[in-house]
Design a protein around this motif. Structure first.
Motif, PDB file in Angstrom:
ATOM      1  N   GLU A 200     -14.847 -26.849   7.032  1.00  0.00           N
ATOM      2  CA  GLU A 200     -14.337 -25.498   6.774  1.00  0.00           C
ATOM      3  C   GLU A 200     -15.444 -24.502   7.093  1.00  0.00           C
ATOM      4  N   PRO A 201     -15.131 -23.441   7.823  1.00  0.00           N
ATOM      5  CA  PRO A 201     -16.173 -22.478   8.180  1.00  0.00           C
ATOM      6  C   PRO A 201     -16.589 -21.562   7.040  1.00  0.00           C
ATOM      7  N   GLY A 202     -15.896 -21.673   5.923  1.00  0.00           N
ATOM      8  CA  GLY A 202     -16.215 -20.776   4.814  1.00  0.00           C
ATOM      9  C   GLY A 202     -15.413 -19.486   4.932  1.00  0.00           C
ATOM     10  N   ALA A 204     -14.738 -15.788   5.524  1.00  0.00           N
ATOM     11  CA  ALA A 204     -15.382 -14.713   6.291  1.00  0.00           C
ATOM     12  C   ALA A 204     -14.316 -13.739   6.749  1.00  0.00           C
ATOM     13  N   THR A 207     -15.854  -7.697  10.376  1.00  0.00           N
ATOM     14  CA  THR A 207     -16.838  -6.720   9.925  1.00  0.00           C
ATOM     15  C   THR A 207     -16.390  -5.287  10.139  1.00  0.00           C
ATOM     16  N   THR A 243      -9.486 -13.104  11.041  1.00  0.00           N
ATOM     17  CA  THR A 243     -10.445 -13.516  12.060  1.00  0.00           C
ATOM     18  C   THR A 243      -9.818 -14.494  13.037  1.00  0.00           C
ATOM     19  N   GLY A 253     -15.489 -22.710  13.392  1.00  0.00           N
ATOM     20  CA  GLY A 253     -16.089 -21.409  13.183  1.00  0.00           C
ATOM     21  C   GLY A 253     -15.060 -20.301  13.143  1.00  0.00           C
ATOM     22  N   ASP A 256     -15.314 -12.665  14.832  1.00  0.00           N
ATOM     23  CA  ASP A 256     -14.880 -11.297  14.546  1.00  0.00           C
ATOM     24  C   ASP A 256     -14.032 -10.828  15.724  1.00  0.00           C
ATOM     25  N   ILE A 263     -19.155 -15.215  13.448  1.00  0.00           N
ATOM     26  CA  ILE A 263     -19.693 -14.716  12.192  1.00  0.00           C
ATOM     27  C   ILE A 263     -19.905 -15.840  11.173  1.00  0.00           C
ATOM     28  N   ASN A 264     -19.385 -17.038  11.459  1.00  0.00           N
ATOM     29  CA  ASN A 264     -19.623 -18.189  10.577  1.00  0.00           C
ATOM     30  C   ASN A 264     -19.353 -19.472  11.360  1.00  0.00           C
ATOM     31  N   TRP A 265     -20.201 -20.467  11.196  1.00  0.00           N
ATOM     32  CA  TRP A 265     -20.065 -21.739  11.927  1.00  0.00           C
ATOM     33  C   TRP A 265     -20.471 -22.900  11.018  1.00  0.00           C
ATOM     34  N   THR A 266     -19.686 -23.970  11.019  1.00  0.00           N
ATOM     35  CA  THR A 266     -19.991 -25.164  10.229  1.00  0.00           C
ATOM     36  C   THR A 266     -19.959 -26.389  11.148  1.00  0.00           C
TER      37      THR A 266
END
Length: 735
Positions: A200-202, A204, A207, A243, A253, A256, A263-266
């Motif tokens: 999971e990318p979390g 986010a 922006t 997103t 990930g 934006d 803006i987020n990557w796992t």
């Protein structure tokens, strides 16, 4: 134990394994078809390029997916209705529907759960476990049968079902093991025994509230090649802060939509990568060629299930119920049998019948039924023992040595052991040797020393029978027939007579080939295919047992040829010697695989006397490759019984025979064939040092003298006849 572990899971799960492997083989075709039919994507194409084309063609784009086989699928809304399609990555246009193939869905459900939901998934998992046990235990059993892991692809002997079973196992065991292991892992994931949490990318959010830029202009997508893509979901413009979500081979990930920046990557975890690799190995998705190979290997499982059940059932019914035998406490002769594939039981039945015809009371049982306290009337115990694998006990001998060790005192009844095996294996008759050694160590009296039968040789068995009869004080002729095929009428076309001058009438009889169908020729049945050294069985008029004669020709020669000597009082030889051209005789073909010259260019040393020259002449006749051949031929007198004299001269001229050495026992200076061996020892040593083979055919006394001579001749080379026999380089056809 290993055989039990292999047998019962196979029998109990046979039907389920057939369903799983056939459905798995069918499913393995789909990834291969997808990889072939999927529109190709240029290596330089990025996800930004692809997404831009698809978004332009389908403005209501909801998702893009790339299957492991490379097929691009897209899902979108058009006029408020959901739609989908397979995409051409070069244009973004639809080329086919993305709906799942209903046949594929049905086969997948059958494969995964037998169409029974969770109950079926449990059954499928148990089936995978059974297949793993079968594959691993089967590999061990194959290694035992062929003589070790290094001999994995050694030639096989035995019944058709057993050979097919092992041949397929040797090829498919790796694929079946891999399929079973990966299936068990996937089942463990399904039931939560292995937790593989999706990356999971979390959380986010975008922006800014600016308008999303086109997917084709996003920098984050421009860095990712299409080959790495798993899925891409554009942002929903009606949802503030939504997103762009992307999943690749290495992680997940969020992007934006206003800037196109990640803006987020796992990164994917190690367990996730392992799980994905296992999925690929099991399904072939992402590795189409591997999937097809595993699918082909899976097809072996149904055949092995059928042959395995046939082998088990044959073993159940193989122990014969022979009429005329008596209970153990009433028998004067007890025959105990240790057999794996059943052939040794056939020899035991032949022995029991011959003993009963000689007036003996006989009890026939498996070695595992050994009970010396029941043999109150026994005067002798005869043990016929085959060897399984690397010197192990065969199926019907399980527990024999343990029972022997538990007996307080050895039986008073003397014992003899006859071993059955193949000299091509290092542990030739290893189990029979163990039985003999243990019995002697326990103080059990020996009726006769341990003897052996090589590769189910009827001649070895008959010789042992004569020795046993001599010890018992009876005449014992053991004519073993594994099963007499249908006879054919052979028509004599020519004969050449010899031996009248030495009062030993002998003739070379040539018969026309009987008619055979194309199917018989293709399968090698009947007289459709044969070679020099094979045997023809002739049942003389008024008799029930056949007599066997070695062939001096092959099917390629277009005729059958044998050499017959008139034996005093011999019914069969008398009838054959009375034949004239045009007369017929009923005969059948018997393979003699133990007496073949083999292939290759290594030298061949042929040693024979009298009618034993027949197969040796056939080997020379067939030597069109001109391998070095040295023939040592023992006869009475050159003017009376020099058979094949003209042919030998012709074959020497054609390079099929390099040297011919004769020994005349009735000449002015008598010689026997073993005498000539000493004189020409240099030729024999040279042949053996260059990988040569020795073949001996003729009477037992001649063969014994030859063996003794070769013991001396081969000593400088550091080898013995026994060593060469173990390597298959010293073979005999002795009568």
């Amino acid at each position: 134990m290993m055989r039990i572990l292999h047998r019962w899971p196979g029998i109990l799960a046979a039907a389920l394994i057939v369903v799983v492997t056939l459905s798995g083989a069918a499913l393995s075709v789909f990834p291969a078809l997808e990889s072939v039919t999927a529109p190709t994507t240029a290596e330089t194409t990025t996800v930004a390029d692809l997404a831009g084309r698809v978004q332009a063609a389908h403005p209501g784009l909801e998702k893009i997916k790339r299957t492991p086989s490379g097929k691009i699928k897209a899902y979108w809304f058009e006029q408020g209705e959901p739609d989908n399609g397979v995409i051409d990555p070069a244009t973004g246009e639809t080329v086919a529907s993305a709906d799942k193939n209903p046949v594929r869905v049905w086969i997948t459900n059958l494969h995964r759960s037998f169409l029974l939901d969770d109950t079926g998934r449990v059954a499928a998992a148990l089936t995978a476990g059974a297949m793993l046990i079968l594959a691993l235990s089967g590999a061990v059993l194959v290694a035992r049968r062929v003589g070790g892991w290094r001999c994995w692809f050694a030639p096989l002997k035995g019944g058709t079902a057993g050979r097919v079973h092992v041949e397929l196992a040797r090829v498919a065991v790796v694929g079946l093991t891999l399929s079973a292991l990966t299936a068990l892992w996937m089942s463990a994931e399904t039931f939560g025994l292995i937790e593989v949490t999706p990356a999971e990318p979390g959380i986010a959010e975008a922006t800014s509230d600016a308008e999303p830029i086109p997917l084709s202009q996003m920098p984050a997508l421009d860095d990712i090649p299409v080959s790495a893509l798993r899925s891409l979901s554009p942002s929903d413009p009606t949802r503030p802060g939504d997103t762009v979500a992307i999943e690749t081979a290495t992680g997940v990930g969020v992007i934006d939509p206003a800037t196109g920046e990640m803006i987020n990557w796992t990164e994917a975890t190690l367990l996730q990568r392992i799980s994905e690799t296992i999925y690929m190995l099991h399904t072939g998705k992402g590795a189409a060629v591997l999937g097809v190979v595993l699918g082909l290997m899976a097809l072996a499982a149904p055949v092995m299930a059928v042959t395995g059940v046939l082998m088990w059932w044959a073993g159940r019914i193989r122990q014969p119920r022979l009429r005329g035998t008596v209970r153990a406490n009433q028998a004067r002769t007890v025959i105990l049998v240790g057999s794996e594939g059943g052939s040794t039981w056939g020899f035991a039945v032949t022995l029991a019948r011959a003993l009963m015809q000689a007036g003996q009371s006989v009890h026939l049982a498996s070695m595992s039924a050994f009970a010396p306290e029941r043999y109150a009337s026994a005067e002798r115990i005869l043990v016929l023992a085959a060897t399984y694998g690397d010197g192990d006990a065969p199926a019907s001998a399980k527990g024999f040595l343990d029972k022997l060790a538990a007996v307080p005192e050895p039986p008073a009844t003397p014992l003899t052991v006859l071993g059955f095996g193949d000299r091509g294996f290092a542990t030739y008759c290893g189990y029979a040797q163990r039985v003999s050694d243990e019995a002697q160590a326990r103080g059990w009296g020996q009726l006769m020393p341990l003897d052996t039968v090589d590769r189910q040789s009827s001649q070895d068995f008959a010789r042992w029978g004569r020795d046993l009869g001599a010890v018992m004080g009876i005449e014992l002729e053991l004519v073993h027939e594994p099963g007499r095929p249908a006879s054919h009428a052979l028509t004599l076309v020519s004969r050449r007579d010899y031996g009248a001058e030495v009062r030993s009438p002998t003739a070379i009889l040539r018969f026309a080939l009987p008619r055979t169908s194309l199917w018989q020729r293709l399968r090698g049945r009947g007289f459709g295919r044969f070679a020099a050294g094979d045997l023809i069985g002739v049942v003389p008029e008024g008799a029930t047992l056949p007599r066997f004669y070695s062939l001096a020709s092959s099917h390629r020669d277009g005729f059958l040829e044998i050499v017959v000597r008139k034996q005093p009082g011999g019914v069969c030889s008398g009838q054959l010697m009375a034949l004239e051209p045009g007369d017929t005789v009923a005969a059948f073909l018997r393979r003699n695989q133990t007496f073949k010259s083999g292939k290759g260019d290594a030298p061949l040393v042929l040693i024979g006397a009298g009618t034993g020259v027949a197969p040796l002449a056939g080997f020379i006749r067939a030597n069109t490759r001109r391998r070095p051949v040295h023939l040592f031929f023992g006869l009475r007198h050159a003017n009376s019984d020099f058979m094949y004299r003209e042919e030998f001269v012709d074959w020497q001229g054609k390079g099929r025979l390099e040297h011919l050495f004769t020994a005349e026992s009735r000449a002015d200076q008598p010689q026997y064939v073993q005498d000539v061996l000493y004189i020409e020892a240099a030729h024999i040593l040279h042949a053996i040092r260059h990988g040569g083979q020795i073949m001996v055919c003729g009477g037992r006394s001649m063969a014994t003298g030859v063996t003794q001579a070769l013991e001396d001749i081969l000593a400088p080379a550091g080898v013995t006849p026994a060593m060469l026999k173990a390597e298959g380089r010293y073979v005999e056809d002795v009568y």
